[in-house]
Design a protein around this motif. Structure first.
Motif, PDB file in Angstrom:
ATOM      1  N   GLY A   1      -8.538  -7.172  -2.463  1.00  0.00           N
ATOM      2  CA  GLY A   1      -7.473  -6.257  -2.076  1.00  0.00           C
ATOM      3  C   GLY A   1      -7.953  -4.835  -2.027  1.00  0.00           C
ATOM      4  O   GLY A   1      -8.935  -4.459  -2.704  1.00  0.00           O
ATOM      5  N   ASP A   2      -7.255  -4.019  -1.212  1.00  0.00           N
ATOM      6  CA  ASP A   2      -7.596  -2.603  -1.095  1.00  0.00           C
ATOM      7  C   ASP A   2      -6.738  -1.721  -1.986  1.00  0.00           C
ATOM      8  O   ASP A   2      -6.946  -0.509  -2.053  1.00  0.00           O
ATOM      9  N   SER A   3      -5.750  -2.293  -2.636  1.00  0.00           N
ATOM     10  CA  SER A   3      -4.881  -1.528  -3.544  1.00  0.00           C
ATOM     11  C   SER A   3      -4.619  -2.375  -4.777  1.00  0.00           C
ATOM     12  O   SER A   3      -4.851  -3.593  -4.782  1.00  0.00           O
TER      13      SER A   3
ATOM     14  N   VAL B   1       0.851  -1.187   0.000  1.00  0.00           N
ATOM     15  CA  VAL B   1       0.000   0.000   0.000  1.00  0.00           C
ATOM     16  C   VAL B   1       0.890   1.242   0.000  1.00  0.00           C
ATOM     17  O   VAL B   1       1.776   1.375   0.837  1.00  0.00           O
ATOM     18  N   TRP B   2       0.651   2.116  -0.949  1.00  0.00           N
ATOM     19  CA  TRP B   2       1.276   3.443  -1.010  1.00  0.00           C
ATOM     20  C   TRP B   2       0.341   4.320  -1.848  1.00  0.00           C
ATOM     21  O   TRP B   2      -0.575   3.812  -2.522  1.00  0.00           O
ATOM     22  N   PRO B   3       0.484   5.614  -1.835  1.00  0.00           N
ATOM     23  CA  PRO B   3      -0.512   6.500  -2.470  1.00  0.00           C
ATOM     24  C   PRO B   3      -0.770   6.200  -3.930  1.00  0.00           C
ATOM     25  O   PRO B   3      -1.930   6.212  -4.382  1.00  0.00           O
ATOM     26  N   ALA B   4       0.255   5.943  -4.728  1.00  0.00           N
ATOM     27  CA  ALA B   4       0.061   5.771  -6.173  1.00  0.00           C
ATOM     28  C   ALA B   4      -0.745   4.527  -6.505  1.00  0.00           C
ATOM     29  O   ALA B   4      -1.379   4.464  -7.561  1.00  0.00           O
TER      30      ALA B   4
ATOM     31  N   GLU C   1      -9.739   5.944 -13.083  1.00  0.00           N
ATOM     32  CA  GLU C   1      -9.693   7.247 -13.725  1.00  0.00           C
ATOM     33  C   GLU C   1      -8.530   8.084 -13.203  1.00  0.00           C
ATOM     34  O   GLU C   1      -7.929   8.864 -13.955  1.00  0.00           O
ATOM     35  N   ASP C   2      -8.209   7.958 -11.915  1.00  0.00           N
ATOM     36  CA  ASP C   2      -7.047   8.680 -11.390  1.00  0.00           C
ATOM     37  C   ASP C   2      -5.766   8.229 -12.079  1.00  0.00           C
ATOM     38  O   ASP C   2      -4.907   9.044 -12.444  1.00  0.00           O
ATOM     39  N   VAL C   3      -5.627   6.931 -12.257  1.00  0.00           N
ATOM     40  CA  VAL C   3      -4.427   6.406 -12.910  1.00  0.00           C
ATOM     41  C   VAL C   3      -4.378   6.854 -14.369  1.00  0.00           C
ATOM     42  O   VAL C   3      -3.327   7.282 -14.875  1.00  0.00           O
ATOM     43  N   VAL C   4      -5.521   6.764 -15.064  1.00  0.00           N
ATOM     44  CA  VAL C   4      -5.547   7.197 -16.462  1.00  0.00           C
ATOM     45  C   VAL C   4      -5.241   8.684 -16.565  1.00  0.00           C
ATOM     46  O   VAL C   4      -4.549   9.138 -17.498  1.00  0.00           O
TER      47      VAL C   4
ATOM     48  N   ASP D   1       4.286   3.807 -10.995  1.00  0.00           N
ATOM     49  CA  ASP D   1       4.462   3.250  -9.649  1.00  0.00           C
ATOM     50  C   ASP D   1       3.138   2.747  -9.084  1.00  0.00           C
ATOM     51  O   ASP D   1       2.929   2.753  -7.867  1.00  0.00           O
ATOM     52  N   VAL D   2       2.246   2.311  -9.976  1.00  0.00           N
ATOM     53  CA  VAL D   2       0.990   1.720  -9.522  1.00  0.00           C
ATOM     54  C   VAL D   2       1.203   0.256  -9.170  1.00  0.00           C
ATOM     55  O   VAL D   2       0.646  -0.254  -8.188  1.00  0.00           O
TER      56      VAL D   2
END
Length: 777
Positions: free
Chosen positions: A51-53, A4-7, A13-16, A101-102
């Motif tokens: 999973g949460d991430s 788990v980390w912010p990215a 949509e955030d990643v795109v 870094d996803v």
């Protein structure tokens, strides 16, 4: 591993959205479309896993299990949730997710699958400033080389798996990457430059290992308990005693001595007793047990492989047997002495010492070692000019071949020194193929030839120990102004080593030429300075501080200190080129310490006072220096020759006249008449036969071993004749035959005594072997 980390917690949509913004946005529209489409397809597929991430979902999916399966099955996996799936689009999407870094694929996943077209893009996206600085430190040539690209790839894989920038990589990350590399590729050769670059960037702590090379051998110092426990002693009280004893002695010992002492006491003493006398738990050894152990302490058993692949155990004398006895005797005497000061702590272990003072009389052993070393030095001293010449010729030939391959076109044929080679097709490669199709690395050949030449020249002009040579640095060259004339002379400072005594040597013109050649070779072409490198002390098990060492070389882009093992290989190359053999016809070997003995012997032979040679050699005792001196006793030889000349002058001159031809013929005929059927007659010249040629009765007959069968026939015949004479009543005949029978039996007894071995050969040279050799001193 973090999950788990912010990215990795954003929505699709955030990643795109991030993929549409610099620096992740691709300049080519089609590439950008493939990237965004692939990201949507992969993330849509990962949504079905818990999973949460996105990283947790990735770890729960089959994609995280194997990088090989990803390349073959990814399109089929994702096709269940997306339409229009192609392997190209999925691969582009995964690159985008890694760049953003996803997702962080593990090191093992990356080892199994090569990520193309990501290395250059990754540096620009993740840490452009760090990689730009690293490129400046490495230099354009090394950065563009094969080893440079490999180092950048190593750093990229670590950052992909761990996240962050170059400054965030830790020593643990580097060790984990090295372990993963060895697990998948069985070796990590050529994959240590990235760690050296990290050290140059200053992102690692000061106490980090200097290099990843030979990390398994550079173990560092371990505690006393670990030194003792490596031998698995059964008796716990004795084990604790040895740990306590070594701890008490630790302040006065260096680590190498402590390591040897623990080996003597724990392995060769107590572990040996437990192996041969199970259940033993006291230092009070019965006389029989002590006697058996002392006998075993003087020998060692080693396994030697035969030509058929089987092994044979061979028992030979232990060279350090006396040292082992001294260590054990010191243990008993120390316990007895310390018990008076601390009776509660040491008193229960006081016992009679099983090693008497007479057991430590090593005078004969020292004399044998001295004779063996002197003979070794005398045999190698005349061969030194040949070794020096061979080292220079080997270097010249290696440099000529390297220069020829550097000018030859890739894949082209060229001829040098009467040999034909074909250069490898890869641009910039110095690999060649000889006429037999064997591949050679001419850079490696030239490197070994150079350092073989440098080793021979340095050792023969300084007489230094090999560890002193390896610790010589650019700072060791100093200047001294003579107080009388004001002349400036160069000096070489030898760092303290075995005896912790620092000393300086006058640099001769020959040595100055060698040192200048070495310095010219190792200088940094950009700065002109000698690089500083940290060397590992294999005796003390510590890393020495970085110094501008003279014996260093560029090893695949990483500046490394040269070790003794590499120099011995270089020296063996020189010896193979000489073709020299010893008295037994075996190839002549040279140890680095042989040059030290030759240096001292040659200096004293040339008239240097022994006490000055002692200072130059760095010996604390002049007897040690004289022990290295292998000069024949010239004074005794000259005195003996003078005695012979004086005796000849006092004796009548006619005794030394030239014999006439008749006298010489009579002398030769005498020795011809000494040849008999049973052996040789030993009567002196000018004397007649006293037994009227009844040779069996004569004490001067020296029978040959090959005639023993004839002597047996003569004896049996004499027995038959005696029996016949006694039967017929020929008593006078019996007396004569019995005399001949006694002579025949005496000759048989002499032959049997000569054929029976009376001594045990220990491999030491006999006097005849020594006297039969000629030396020009």
């Amino acid at each position: 591993m973090a999950e788990v980390w912010p990215a990795t917690q954003g929505s699709i949509e955030d990643v795109v959205g991030r993929m549409e913004s610099p620096p992740l946005r691709e300049a080519v529209r089609h590439t950008q479309w493939c990237r965004v489409t692939g990201v949507r397809q992969i993330l849509g597929w990962l949504q079905q896993f818990p999973g949460d991430s996105w990283q947790q979902r990735w770890n729960a999916s089959p994609a995280a299990a194997s990088g090989v399966e990803w390349g073959r099955m990814a399109a089929e996996w994702i096709a269940a949730t997306s339409s229009g799936v192609t392997a190209t689009i999925v691969g582009s999407g995964l690159v985008g997710l890694v760049l953003a870094d996803v997702l962080r694929p593990s090191l093992s996943w990356q080892m199994a699958r090569r990520a193309r077209h990501m290395q250059d893009r990754f540096a620009l996206v993740r840490d452009p400033e760090g990689f730009a600085r690293l490129q400046t430190l490495a230099g354009p040539g090394r950065w563009a080389s094969l080893t440079g690209r490999r180092a950048v790839n190593d750093l990229t894989k670590i950052m992909v798996a761990k996240g962050g920038t170059l400054a965030d990589i830790t020593v643990g990350d580097a060790l984990e990457y090295r372990a993963a590399l060895q697990e998948h590729h069985t070796q990590s050769a050529g994959h240590t430059l990235f760690y050296a670059w990290l050290r140059r960037l200053g992102s690692l702590p000061d106490d980090a290992p200097a290099t990843l090379r030979n990390l398994s051998r550079a173990t560092g110092q371990v505690g006393i308990e670990q030194l003792v426990d490596r031998y698995d002693l059964t008796c716990r009280p004795v084990r604790d005693l040895l740990v306590d004893y070594l701890t008490e002695r630790r302040p006065g010992l260096d680590y190498a001595t402590l390591d040897n002492l623990s080996r003597f006491l724990a392995l060769h003493f107590w572990a040996d007793l437990e192996a041969h006398h199970p259940g033993i738990d006291s230092l009070h050894l019965p006389p029989q047990v002590a006697a058996q152990w002392k006998q075993r302490a003087q020998t060692k058993t080693v396994r030697r492989r035969r030509s058929d692949g089987t092994y044979d155990e061979v028992t030979s004398p232990r060279l350090d047997g006396s040292t082992l006895l001294i260590a054990v005797r010191a243990l008993y005497l120390d316990l007895a002495q310390w018990a008076g000061e601390e009776p509660t702590r040491w008193g229960p272990w006081v016992a009679p010492c099983p090693i008497r003072e007479a057991d430590l009389n090593v005078k004969k052993q020292g004399q044998r070692v001295k004779a063996r070393m002197d003979q070794r030095t005398r045999q190698r001293l005349p061969a030194l000019p040949t070794v020096v010449r061979a080292a220079k010729e080997l270097l010249d030939n290696a440099q000529a071949r390297l220069q020829a391959v550097q000018t030859a076109p890739a894949g082209g044929r060229f001829e040098v020194l009467g040999e034909t080679f074909t250069r490898a097709r890869k641009p910039g490669s110095t690999w060649v193929y000889d006429a037999g199709g064997r591949r050679r690395d001419l850079v490696q050949r030239e490197r070994r030839a150079f350092w073989g030449w440098a080793t021979v020249e340095f050792l023969q002009h300084t007489g230094a120990r090999i560890e002193e040579m390896l610790e010589a640095s650019h700072h060791s060259l100093i200047q001294y102004r003579l107080p009388t004339t004001g002349e400036v002379v160069p000096l070489l400072q030898i760092a303290p080593s075995k005896t912790d005594q620092e000393r300086v040597l006058l640099v001769s013109p020959e040595l100055a030429d060698v040192l200048s050649t070495i310095i010219t070779r190792i200088r940094d072409l950009r700065t002109g300075a000698v690089p500083q490198v940290a060397a590992y002390d294999y005796n003390e098990r510590v890393w020495n501080p970085p110094m501008p060492l003279l014996f260093q070389y560029d090893r695949s882009g990483e500046i490394s200190a040269i070790n003794g093992e590499f120099l011995r290989k270089c020296l063996n190359d020189v010896l193979d080129a000489t073709g020299l053999t010893d008295a037994d016809g075996c190839p002549l070997d040279f140890d680095p310490h042989d040059f030290r003995r030759i240096f001292i012997t040659d200096a004293i032979r040339s008239g240097l006072p022994p006490h000055i040679a002692q200072v130059i050699a760095g010996h604390s005792d002049i007897n040690t220096t004289m022990g290295y001196n292998a000069i024949y006793p010239a004074d005794a030889i000259e005195a003996h020759r003078a005695f012979i000349a004086r005796r000849r002058s006092l004796r009548p001159s006619e005794e030394y006249r030239t014999p006439t031809n008749e006298e010489w013929d009579a002398f030769l005929s005498h020795f011809e008449k000494r040849k008999l059927s049973l052996g040789t007659c030993a009567r002196a010249f000018g004397t007649a036969c006293i037994h009227e040629h009844a040779c069996v009765r004569c004490s001067l007959l020296r029978a040959e071993p090959s005639q023993r069968g004839r002597l047996l026939e003569i004896r049996d015949n004499l027995l038959d004749r005696i029996a016949e004479a006694q039967r017929e009543g020929w008593h006078g005949e019996v007396d004569g035959l019995e005399i001949s029978l006694a002579g025949a039996e005496q000759k048989l007894t002499q032959l049997d005594a000569a054929l029976k071995p009376s001594v045990v050969h220990l491999g030491l040279p006999a006097f005849g072997q020594i006297a039969g050799q000629s030396n020009t001193l």
